[in-house]
Motif scaffolding. Sequence first.
Motif, PDB file in Angstrom:
ATOM      1  N   TYR A  47       0.831  -1.210   0.000  1.00  0.00           N
ATOM      2  CA  TYR A  47       0.000   0.000   0.000  1.00  0.00           C
ATOM      3  C   TYR A  47       0.861   1.253   0.000  1.00  0.00           C
ATOM      4  O   TYR A  47       2.023   1.230   0.387  1.00  0.00           O
ATOM      5  N   SER A  48       0.245   2.381  -0.400  1.00  0.00           N
ATOM      6  CA  SER A  48       0.970   3.651  -0.437  1.00  0.00           C
ATOM      7  C   SER A  48       1.288   4.125   0.983  1.00  0.00           C
ATOM      8  O   SER A  48       0.658   3.711   1.961  1.00  0.00           O
ATOM      9  N   GLU A  49       2.251   5.014   1.073  1.00  0.00           N
ATOM     10  CA  GLU A  49       2.665   5.559   2.371  1.00  0.00           C
ATOM     11  C   GLU A  49       1.503   6.273   3.065  1.00  0.00           C
ATOM     12  O   GLU A  49       1.334   6.161   4.279  1.00  0.00           O
TER      13      GLU A  49
END
Length: 66
Positions: A47-49
């Motif tokens: 997942y993205s930050e």
Amino acid sequence: MYSSLFFKEFPEIKDKNKGKFTAWAKKNGFKDACSAASAVMSKKDKYSEEVVKMANYAKNFGCSKK
């Protein structure tokens, strides 16, 4: 007097960000924000930050009440 992290108030969520993680969780097929937070935190690299940060906040402050 205690100067501990546990006795401080919760970090505030900006109005523009309220409900953002819950909306993301529902859009991505999760039952609720807590189940999404658990899934995201178990596979952070997927997942993205930004999503990981929201999930971490949910895990620490929203889902720990149960």
